[in-house]
Design a protein around this motif. Structure first.
Motif, PDB file in Angstrom:
ATOM      1  N   ARG A   1       0.859  -1.177   0.000  1.00 53.20           N
ATOM      2  CA  ARG A   1       0.000   0.000   0.000  1.00 53.20           C
ATOM      3  C   ARG A   1       0.896   1.227   0.000  1.00 53.20           C
ATOM      4  O   ARG A   1       1.797   1.347   0.824  1.00 53.20           O
ATOM      5  CB  ARG A   1      -0.911   0.002   1.238  1.00 53.20           C
ATOM      6  CG  ARG A   1      -1.905   1.160   1.264  1.00 53.20           C
ATOM      7  CD  ARG A   1      -2.778   1.110   2.508  1.00 53.20           C
ATOM      8  NE  ARG A   1      -2.017   1.234   3.736  1.00 53.20           N
ATOM      9  CZ  ARG A   1      -1.533   2.370   4.227  1.00 53.20           C
ATOM     10  NH1 ARG A   1      -1.722   3.518   3.579  1.00 53.20           N
ATOM     11  NH2 ARG A   1      -0.856   2.390   5.366  1.00 53.20           N
ATOM     12  N   SER A   2       0.645   2.124  -0.919  1.00 55.16           N
ATOM     13  CA  SER A   2       1.404   3.371  -1.001  1.00 55.16           C
ATOM     14  C   SER A   2       0.836   4.381  -0.012  1.00 55.16           C
ATOM     15  O   SER A   2      -0.342   4.310   0.357  1.00 55.16           O
ATOM     16  CB  SER A   2       1.322   3.959  -2.408  1.00 55.16           C
ATOM     17  OG  SER A   2       1.887   3.076  -3.333  1.00 55.16           O
ATOM     18  N   HIS A   3       1.668   5.331   0.379  1.00 58.47           N
ATOM     19  CA  HIS A   3       1.216   6.409   1.261  1.00 58.47           C
ATOM     20  C   HIS A   3       0.043   7.138   0.611  1.00 58.47           C
ATOM     21  O   HIS A   3       0.034   7.377  -0.590  1.00 58.47           O
ATOM     22  CB  HIS A   3       2.354   7.398   1.528  1.00 58.47           C
ATOM     23  CG  HIS A   3       3.455   6.814   2.334  1.00 58.47           C
ATOM     24  ND1 HIS A   3       3.374   6.647   3.694  1.00 58.47           N
ATOM     25  CD2 HIS A   3       4.654   6.323   1.972  1.00 58.47           C
ATOM     26  CE1 HIS A   3       4.481   6.099   4.135  1.00 58.47           C
ATOM     27  NE2 HIS A   3       5.283   5.880   3.102  1.00 58.47           N
ATOM     28  N   GLY A   4      -0.962   7.472   1.409  1.00 65.89           N
ATOM     29  CA  GLY A   4      -2.108   8.225   0.915  1.00 65.89           C
ATOM     30  C   GLY A   4      -3.154   7.386   0.214  1.00 65.89           C
ATOM     31  O   GLY A   4      -4.127   7.928  -0.310  1.00 65.89           O
TER      32      GLY A   4
ATOM     33  N   ALA B   1       3.940   2.507   2.187  1.00 68.27           N
ATOM     34  CA  ALA B   1       3.522   2.699   3.577  1.00 68.27           C
ATOM     35  C   ALA B   1       3.462   1.371   4.321  1.00 68.27           C
ATOM     36  O   ALA B   1       3.723   1.325   5.525  1.00 68.27           O
ATOM     37  CB  ALA B   1       2.155   3.373   3.621  1.00 68.27           C
ATOM     38  N   GLU B   2       3.133   0.295   3.588  1.00 63.40           N
ATOM     39  CA  GLU B   2       2.881  -0.969   4.264  1.00 63.40           C
ATOM     40  C   GLU B   2       2.942  -2.119   3.268  1.00 63.40           C
ATOM     41  O   GLU B   2       2.522  -1.983   2.124  1.00 63.40           O
ATOM     42  CB  GLU B   2       1.478  -0.862   4.870  1.00 63.40           C
ATOM     43  CG  GLU B   2       0.950  -2.026   5.584  1.00 63.40           C
ATOM     44  CD  GLU B   2      -0.460  -1.779   6.126  1.00 63.40           C
ATOM     45  OE1 GLU B   2      -0.927  -2.642   6.869  1.00 63.40           O
ATOM     46  OE2 GLU B   2      -1.103  -0.751   5.796  1.00 63.40           O
TER      47      GLU B   2
ATOM     48  N   ARG C   1      10.587   4.214   1.052  1.00 66.89           N
ATOM     49  CA  ARG C   1       9.812   5.372   1.502  1.00 66.89           C
ATOM     50  C   ARG C   1       8.486   5.513   0.783  1.00 66.89           C
ATOM     51  O   ARG C   1       7.546   6.074   1.335  1.00 66.89           O
ATOM     52  CB  ARG C   1      10.628   6.648   1.326  1.00 66.89           C
ATOM     53  CG  ARG C   1      11.663   6.810   2.390  1.00 66.89           C
ATOM     54  CD  ARG C   1      12.327   8.160   2.275  1.00 66.89           C
ATOM     55  NE  ARG C   1      13.755   7.904   2.219  1.00 66.89           N
ATOM     56  CZ  ARG C   1      14.631   8.655   1.635  1.00 66.89           C
ATOM     57  NH1 ARG C   1      14.255   9.746   1.028  1.00 66.89           N
ATOM     58  NH2 ARG C   1      15.891   8.352   1.648  1.00 66.89           N
ATOM     59  N   GLU C   2       8.405   5.056  -0.475  1.00 67.23           N
ATOM     60  CA  GLU C   2       7.150   5.213  -1.210  1.00 67.23           C
ATOM     61  C   GLU C   2       6.082   4.211  -0.785  1.00 67.23           C
ATOM     62  O   GLU C   2       4.917   4.379  -1.113  1.00 67.23           O
ATOM     63  CB  GLU C   2       7.395   5.136  -2.722  1.00 67.23           C
ATOM     64  CG  GLU C   2       7.774   3.775  -3.253  1.00 67.23           C
ATOM     65  CD  GLU C   2       8.040   3.780  -4.748  1.00 67.23           C
ATOM     66  OE1 GLU C   2       7.152   3.359  -5.502  1.00 67.23           O
ATOM     67  OE2 GLU C   2       9.141   4.202  -5.142  1.00 67.23           O
TER      68      GLU C   2
END
Length: 136
Positions: free
Chosen positions: A26-29, A105-106, A102-103
């Motif tokens: 899952r990407s940030h946001g 999130a999980e 960093r790109e």
């Protein structure tokens, strides 16, 4: 964004199954999870794309000689999520820990029952994995 000869946006994705679960990120946001991978850069092959994207997203090294096409999955024009879209999926061996960059999130390991937490095209892959006996 890479497009097919017919103008359909495409993504090259990695399908990694362990213990009847498949790796997703899952990407940030974002709320939804997706198979790791991404769009081709100009002139890149599928194997070059997958090697680069997995190194960028998960800091692992794909062995391009081990890549096997699992399937190509597509949602059509007018799909409520964002059709049309095509995802070209490969299994492959890797070296290194799966460490989100960093790109990302999980990372998570999903079963078929988690299909409501992924995008529409990713759901098609989860169903195919389930039907082939790879996921419970």
């Amino acid at each position: 964004m890479t497009r097919s000869d017919k103008g359909v946006p495409e993504k090259v994705a990695w399908v990694l199954v362990r213990d009847n679960r498949v790796l997703v990120t899952r990407s940030h946001g974002r709320d939804r999870f997706y198979f790791p991978g991404g769009h081709r850069e100009p002139g890149e092959s599928d194997s070059e794309t997958l090697v680069r994207e997995i190194a960028e997203e998960l800091r692992a090294r794909i062995d391009p000689t081990s890549m096997v096409h699992f399937g190509t999955f597509e949602i059509g024009e007018g799909h409520p999520e964002h059709g049309p879209f095509r995802m070209i999926c490969y299994t492959a061996d890797h070296r290194g820990e799966l460490t989100p960059s960093r790109e990302i999130a999980e990372k998570a390991w999903f079963r078929h029952t988690d299909r409501d937490r992924v995008s529409a095209v990713d759901e098609l892959v989860l169903t195919a994995l389930h039907e082939s006996g790879w996921l419970t």
